[in-house]
Every structure is written in structure tokens, then in C-alpha cells.
Design a protein around this motif. Structure first.
Motif, PDB file in Angstrom:
ATOM      1  N   ARG A   1       0.830  -1.202   0.000  1.00 27.75           N
ATOM      2  CA  ARG A   1       0.000   0.000   0.000  1.00 27.75           C
ATOM      3  C   ARG A   1       0.869   1.259   0.000  1.00 27.75           C
ATOM      4  O   ARG A   1       0.593   2.233   0.678  1.00 27.75           O
ATOM      5  CB  ARG A   1      -0.967   0.028   1.184  1.00 27.75           C
ATOM      6  CG  ARG A   1      -1.965  -1.114   1.214  1.00 27.75           C
ATOM      7  CD  ARG A   1      -2.883  -1.023  -0.001  1.00 27.75           C
ATOM      8  NE  ARG A   1      -4.181  -1.606   0.229  1.00 27.75           N
ATOM      9  CZ  ARG A   1      -4.660  -2.627  -0.467  1.00 27.75           C
ATOM     10  NH1 ARG A   1      -3.938  -3.180  -1.411  1.00 27.75           N
ATOM     11  NH2 ARG A   1      -5.865  -3.078  -0.251  1.00 27.75           N
ATOM     12  N   ALA A   2       1.937   1.208  -0.816  1.00 27.72           N
ATOM     13  CA  ALA A   2       2.885   2.322  -0.869  1.00 27.72           C
ATOM     14  C   ALA A   2       3.688   2.274  -2.156  1.00 27.72           C
ATOM     15  O   ALA A   2       3.704   1.258  -2.862  1.00 27.72           O
ATOM     16  CB  ALA A   2       3.824   2.250   0.327  1.00 27.72           C
TER      17      ALA A   2
ATOM     18  N   THR B   1       2.424  -4.352  10.463  1.00 26.68           N
ATOM     19  CA  THR B   1       2.870  -2.995  10.745  1.00 26.68           C
ATOM     20  C   THR B   1       4.126  -2.744   9.932  1.00 26.68           C
ATOM     21  O   THR B   1       5.114  -3.471  10.059  1.00 26.68           O
ATOM     22  CB  THR B   1       3.148  -2.806  12.247  1.00 26.68           C
ATOM     23  OG1 THR B   1       1.964  -3.155  12.981  1.00 26.68           O
ATOM     24  CG2 THR B   1       3.542  -1.380  12.567  1.00 26.68           C
TER      25      THR B   1
ATOM     26  N   THR C   1       7.100  -0.060   8.916  1.00 26.97           N
ATOM     27  CA  THR C   1       7.792   1.121   9.443  1.00 26.97           C
ATOM     28  C   THR C   1       8.567   1.787   8.322  1.00 26.97           C
ATOM     29  O   THR C   1       9.386   1.166   7.659  1.00 26.97           O
ATOM     30  CB  THR C   1       8.743   0.724  10.588  1.00 26.97           C
ATOM     31  OG1 THR C   1       7.970   0.079  11.608  1.00 26.97           O
ATOM     32  CG2 THR C   1       9.438   1.941  11.175  1.00 26.97           C
ATOM     33  N   TRP C   2       8.296   3.068   8.164  1.00 27.84           N
ATOM     34  CA  TRP C   2       8.904   3.895   7.115  1.00 27.84           C
ATOM     35  C   TRP C   2       9.654   5.021   7.820  1.00 27.84           C
ATOM     36  O   TRP C   2       9.084   6.068   8.066  1.00 27.84           O
ATOM     37  CB  TRP C   2       7.842   4.512   6.221  1.00 27.84           C
ATOM     38  CG  TRP C   2       6.733   3.584   5.854  1.00 27.84           C
ATOM     39  CD1 TRP C   2       5.600   3.315   6.556  1.00 27.84           C
ATOM     40  CD2 TRP C   2       6.666   2.776   4.689  1.00 27.84           C
ATOM     41  NE1 TRP C   2       4.835   2.401   5.897  1.00 27.84           N
ATOM     42  CE2 TRP C   2       5.464   2.052   4.737  1.00 27.84           C
ATOM     43  CE3 TRP C   2       7.512   2.599   3.590  1.00 27.84           C
ATOM     44  CZ2 TRP C   2       5.086   1.173   3.739  1.00 27.84           C
ATOM     45  CZ3 TRP C   2       7.129   1.725   2.602  1.00 27.84           C
ATOM     46  CH2 TRP C   2       5.935   1.025   2.676  1.00 27.84           C
TER      47      TRP C   2
ATOM     48  N   ASP D   1       7.638   6.893  10.626  1.00 29.84           N
ATOM     49  CA  ASP D   1       6.196   6.644  10.501  1.00 29.84           C
ATOM     50  C   ASP D   1       5.906   5.156  10.380  1.00 29.84           C
ATOM     51  O   ASP D   1       6.746   4.380   9.926  1.00 29.84           O
ATOM     52  CB  ASP D   1       5.639   7.342   9.252  1.00 29.84           C
ATOM     53  CG  ASP D   1       5.748   8.852   9.339  1.00 29.84           C
ATOM     54  OD1 ASP D   1       5.668   9.401  10.453  1.00 29.84           O
ATOM     55  OD2 ASP D   1       5.927   9.481   8.276  1.00 29.84           O
ATOM     56  N   THR D   2       4.689   4.777  10.764  1.00 28.33           N
ATOM     57  CA  THR D   2       4.239   3.407  10.563  1.00 28.33           C
ATOM     58  C   THR D   2       2.861   3.418   9.923  1.00 28.33           C
ATOM     59  O   THR D   2       2.093   4.363  10.096  1.00 28.33           O
ATOM     60  CB  THR D   2       4.160   2.602  11.884  1.00 28.33           C
ATOM     61  OG1 THR D   2       3.224   3.241  12.750  1.00 28.33           O
ATOM     62  CG2 THR D   2       5.500   2.496  12.567  1.00 28.33           C
ATOM     63  N   THR D   3       2.591   2.373   9.162  1.00 29.35           N
ATOM     64  CA  THR D   3       1.255   2.146   8.626  1.00 29.35           C
ATOM     65  C   THR D   3       0.883   0.705   8.949  1.00 29.35           C
ATOM     66  O   THR D   3       1.751  -0.118   9.231  1.00 29.35           O
ATOM     67  CB  THR D   3       1.187   2.370   7.100  1.00 29.35           C
ATOM     68  OG1 THR D   3       2.122   1.510   6.455  1.00 29.35           O
ATOM     69  CG2 THR D   3       1.498   3.812   6.736  1.00 29.35           C
ATOM     70  N   LYS D   4      -0.403   0.435   8.927  1.00 27.87           N
ATOM     71  CA  LYS D   4      -0.877  -0.919   9.202  1.00 27.87           C
ATOM     72  C   LYS D   4      -1.688  -1.422   8.017  1.00 27.87           C
ATOM     73  O   LYS D   4      -2.446  -0.683   7.416  1.00 27.87           O
ATOM     74  CB  LYS D   4      -1.720  -0.942  10.467  1.00 27.87           C
ATOM     75  CG  LYS D   4      -0.892  -0.637  11.694  1.00 27.87           C
ATOM     76  CD  LYS D   4      -1.685  -0.789  12.964  1.00 27.87           C
ATOM     77  CE  LYS D   4      -0.809  -0.331  14.105  1.00 27.87           C
ATOM     78  NZ  LYS D   4      -0.587  -1.286  15.094  1.00 27.87           N
TER      79      LYS D   4
ATOM     80  N   ASP E   1      -6.165  -1.727   3.884  1.00 27.49           N
ATOM     81  CA  ASP E   1      -5.510  -0.735   4.730  1.00 27.49           C
ATOM     82  C   ASP E   1      -6.513  -0.068   5.622  1.00 27.49           C
ATOM     83  O   ASP E   1      -7.641  -0.430   5.707  1.00 27.49           O
ATOM     84  CB  ASP E   1      -4.725   0.300   3.917  1.00 27.49           C
ATOM     85  CG  ASP E   1      -5.434   0.817   2.669  1.00 27.49           C
ATOM     86  OD1 ASP E   1      -6.428   0.245   2.242  1.00 27.49           O
ATOM     87  OD2 ASP E   1      -4.936   1.798   2.137  1.00 27.49           O
TER      88      ASP E   1
END
Length: 159
Positions: free
Chosen positions: A108-109, A133, A135-136, A139-142, A159
Motif C-alpha cells: 500500500r505504498a 505494521t 515502518t517507514w 512513521d508506521t502504517t498498518k 488498509d
């Protein structure tokens, strides 16, 4: 008490004190400058485990391998991983999502996370659920992932 007996007791006491001192000094030098300080807990060595029979393990295996392949720029391996781990309907859904969003549907990126973690969120009705999870940097996205218990194929990524 005789003089001989007093000298013998003094000698034994002196010998015991010397032995104790030698033991403490030897122990302190072997243990470093913090001898006598409370013992610190050591970090456990990293480990990874799983089972080819578990749908949850398959989710974790897929994300770890897929991120490695994308990070290394190995599109052929990434495609092979998708073919093996993802259900056919999900593969088609991801292709449409990627055309619309111009990003990788699995992640999703548009780029690759620096770290990932897969957490089980339960099983039921023939499926197992996990939260991935990503990690960028700071930042984090799930991403919420579901796999079929019978086929062990990933059937949903949201997402």
C-alpha cells in the motif's frame, strides 16, 4: 590457650583472609569493573520460527520475503511470491488497485518499508487474521491481512 595454638589460629585466620581476598580480586577482574554491581539482563538473541502448516506463518513468511525481494529490486521473485502466497482473486484485485493508485498493493505504498512486523489478531470462520505494521523511517502504517485456513493462501489485504 598455648602460644603454639594461638599462632596456629592466627595463621589459619590469615590464610583464610588471604584466600577470600584473592577470590574477590580474581572475581572482580574476571567480571570487569562492575563486579559487585547487580547483574544486568542480557538481550535475548533474535529468533524466528514458524510452520508450513500455519496460515499465520504463511502471512509472516510472505511479507518478509516479499519486502526483501522488492527492496532488492527483484521483480521476478516478487511476482513469484505473489503467485505462490496470494489467492488468484486477490492477485486480480491487487492489479486493479495498483493501476488506480500507482503503488504496490501488497505494501500500500510506492516505496519499501525499513521494518515490518506481523501480529496475529485471531482466527475464525475458516480464516486467520493478522495486522502487518510497516515502518517507514519514523512513521508506521498498518495493513490488515486475512488468509484461508484450508489453503493457507492470503485472500485479503486492506488498509
Amino acid at each position: 590457650m598455648s602460644t603454639f595454638s594461638a599462632r596456629r589460629t592466627a595463621s589459619l585466620t590469615l590464610a583464610a583472609t588471604a584466600a577470600l581476598t584473592l577470590t574477590l580480586v580474581t572475581s572482580a577482574s574476571a567480571n570487569g569493573p562492575e563486579a559487585g554491581a547487580p547483574a544486568r539482563a542480557t538481550a535475548a538473541a533474535p529468533s524466528v520460527s514458524g510452520s508450513p502448516e500455519g496460515a499465520f506463518t504463511r502471512i509472516a513468511d510472505f511479507y518478509g520475503s516479499y519486502i526483501d525481494a522488492v527492496y532488492d529490486g527483484d521483480g521476478a521473485t516478487a511476482d513469484s511470491l505473489r503467485a505462490f502466497y496470494l489467492s488468484a482473486p486477490l492477485q486480480a484485485e491487487l492489479r486493479k488497485w495498483e493501476e488506480t493508485n500507482h503503488a504496490d498493493g501488497v505494501l500500500r505504498a510506492q516505496n519499501v518499508p525499513l521494518k515490518w512486523k506481523v501480529t496475529s489478531t485471531g482466527s475464525g470462520t475458516g480464516r486467520t487474521d493478522a495486522t502487518v505494521t510497516l515502518t517507514w523511517g519514523g512513521d508506521t502504517t498498518k495493513v490488515f491481512v486475512q488468509a484461508d485456513l484450508a489453503t493457507r493462501k492470503i485472500v485479503s489485504i486492506r488498509d
